[in-house]
Structures are given as C-alpha cells and as structure tokens.
Write an enzyme that holds these catalytic residues in place. Structure first.
Site, PDB file in Angstrom:
ATOM      1  N   CYS A  86       0.861  -1.179   0.000  1.00  0.00           N
ATOM      2  CA  CYS A  86       0.000   0.000   0.000  1.00  0.00           C
ATOM      3  C   CYS A  86       0.898   1.230   0.000  1.00  0.00           C
ATOM      4  O   CYS A  86       1.899   1.267   0.724  1.00  0.00           O
ATOM      5  CB  CYS A  86      -0.904  -0.002   1.233  1.00  0.00           C
ATOM      6  SG  CYS A  86      -2.063   1.377   1.296  1.00  0.00           S
ATOM      7  N   HIS A 127      -9.052  -4.082  -2.041  1.00  0.00           N
ATOM      8  CA  HIS A 127      -8.067  -3.409  -1.186  1.00  0.00           C
ATOM      9  C   HIS A 127      -8.541  -1.994  -0.839  1.00  0.00           C
ATOM     10  O   HIS A 127      -8.535  -1.588   0.327  1.00  0.00           O
ATOM     11  CB  HIS A 127      -6.710  -3.353  -1.896  1.00  0.00           C
ATOM     12  CG  HIS A 127      -5.662  -2.601  -1.154  1.00  0.00           C
ATOM     13  ND1 HIS A 127      -4.664  -3.217  -0.439  1.00  0.00           N
ATOM     14  CD2 HIS A 127      -5.454  -1.264  -1.004  1.00  0.00           C
ATOM     15  CE1 HIS A 127      -3.886  -2.304   0.125  1.00  0.00           C
ATOM     16  NE2 HIS A 127      -4.347  -1.099  -0.213  1.00  0.00           N
ATOM     17  N   GLU A 128      -8.961  -1.248  -1.850  1.00  0.00           N
ATOM     18  CA  GLU A 128      -9.382   0.136  -1.611  1.00  0.00           C
ATOM     19  C   GLU A 128     -10.661   0.199  -0.789  1.00  0.00           C
ATOM     20  O   GLU A 128     -10.811   1.067   0.071  1.00  0.00           O
ATOM     21  CB  GLU A 128      -9.532   0.897  -2.930  1.00  0.00           C
ATOM     22  CG  GLU A 128      -8.292   0.921  -3.806  1.00  0.00           C
ATOM     23  CD  GLU A 128      -6.990   1.258  -3.093  1.00  0.00           C
ATOM     24  OE1 GLU A 128      -7.017   1.951  -2.053  1.00  0.00           O
ATOM     25  OE2 GLU A 128      -5.936   0.814  -3.572  1.00  0.00           O
ATOM     26  N   HIS A 131     -10.123   0.076   2.848  1.00  0.00           N
ATOM     27  CA  HIS A 131      -9.763   1.373   3.437  1.00  0.00           C
ATOM     28  C   HIS A 131     -10.993   2.091   3.992  1.00  0.00           C
ATOM     29  O   HIS A 131     -10.907   2.774   5.002  1.00  0.00           O
ATOM     30  CB  HIS A 131      -9.090   2.280   2.398  1.00  0.00           C
ATOM     31  CG  HIS A 131      -7.631   2.075   2.251  1.00  0.00           C
ATOM     32  ND1 HIS A 131      -6.718   2.498   3.206  1.00  0.00           N
ATOM     33  CD2 HIS A 131      -6.892   1.509   1.263  1.00  0.00           C
ATOM     34  CE1 HIS A 131      -5.495   2.194   2.788  1.00  0.00           C
ATOM     35  NE2 HIS A 131      -5.575   1.596   1.618  1.00  0.00           N
TER      36      HIS A 131
END
Length: 137
Positions: A86, A127-128, A131
């Site tokens: 990241c 992945h995003e 967040h």
C-alpha cells in the site's frame, strides 16, 4: 491537484462516510495523485489523502477510473491468498481476496454503474474498499 499521501495509521484506521456531489473535487485530486504515483500505485482510497469519504480511484483496463460510494453486490465463493502493498504503508502483507467482485457505484459524473471485475482488478477494488472500513492490510 496532487495531494500528499497519508501514512498515519490513526488517520487510515477511521471509517469513511458516503460521498456527495460536493465531494467531486476530491475525485480530481485523487486521479491526479494516482497518476503522479502510477509507477508504484494502482489504486487509492480517499482516506489516503486525508479525506474520509467512500471514493476510490483505480487503474482498470488501461484507464484511471473513479468509483463513488461503491458497494460490493456479489463475489466469488472462492478466495485466494496473496500479498499486497500500500502506498500508505511500508512492505507487503498477506491477504485473502475473492476471485471476482460485482460492484455498484457512481462514476465521476455521478452516473450509476454496475460492473464485474476479475483477478487483479478485483483485488485492487477490494483493497481500496477495505480502506473505507479503516482496515489496514
């Protein structure tokens, strides 16, 4: 405008809130910041530039796209293990990801979209979206 990348885990660990049309300037900044870091980054969530809104940008199909308020509506039963890095963190960490995901979202013009992503593109989006929950790999 290219923005500085947040590396503070306390900031990254906060949950994001839904975005509105008033947040659209953030999309432009995110696209600019992703382009400026394209040699080492394929996706970005808004909290990576210090904005806690559910906006992500990603390199998909040779283009940089924006997803506003994305929601995963379907995914594969199968998961695979991989490692991810990241831009906000040093090193890589092990993660489990779905083979494919279907996502409903608003594009940069606030038009509703629904799309299925597979493989690495699905991995970027997962992945995003992690967040948004304050989940740090």
């Amino acid at each position: 405008m290219v923005r500085e990348i947040v590396r503070d885990v306390l900031v990254l660990g906060r949950r994001s809130e839904p975005a509105t049309k008033e947040d659209m300037p953030v999309v432009r900044d995110m696209l600019d910041t992703l382009a400026a870091n394209s040699d080492r980054c394929v996706g970005m969530a808004a909290n990576m530039i210090g904005v806690h809104k559910t906006i992500l940008v990603a390199a998909i199909g040779g283009k940089h796209i924006a997803m506003v308020n994305p929601k995963m509506t379907d995914h594969s039963k199968e998961v695979y293990e991989t490692e991810e890095g990241c831009l906000s963190l040093d090193g890589v960490r092990p993660v489990k990801r779905y083979q494919f995901v279907t996502v409903e979202y608003l594009d940069h013009r606030f038009k509703r979209k629904k799309q299925t992503f597979r493989g690495f593109e699905a991995q970027i989006i997962q992945h995003e979206m992690d967040h948004f929950e304050g989940k740090i790999i």
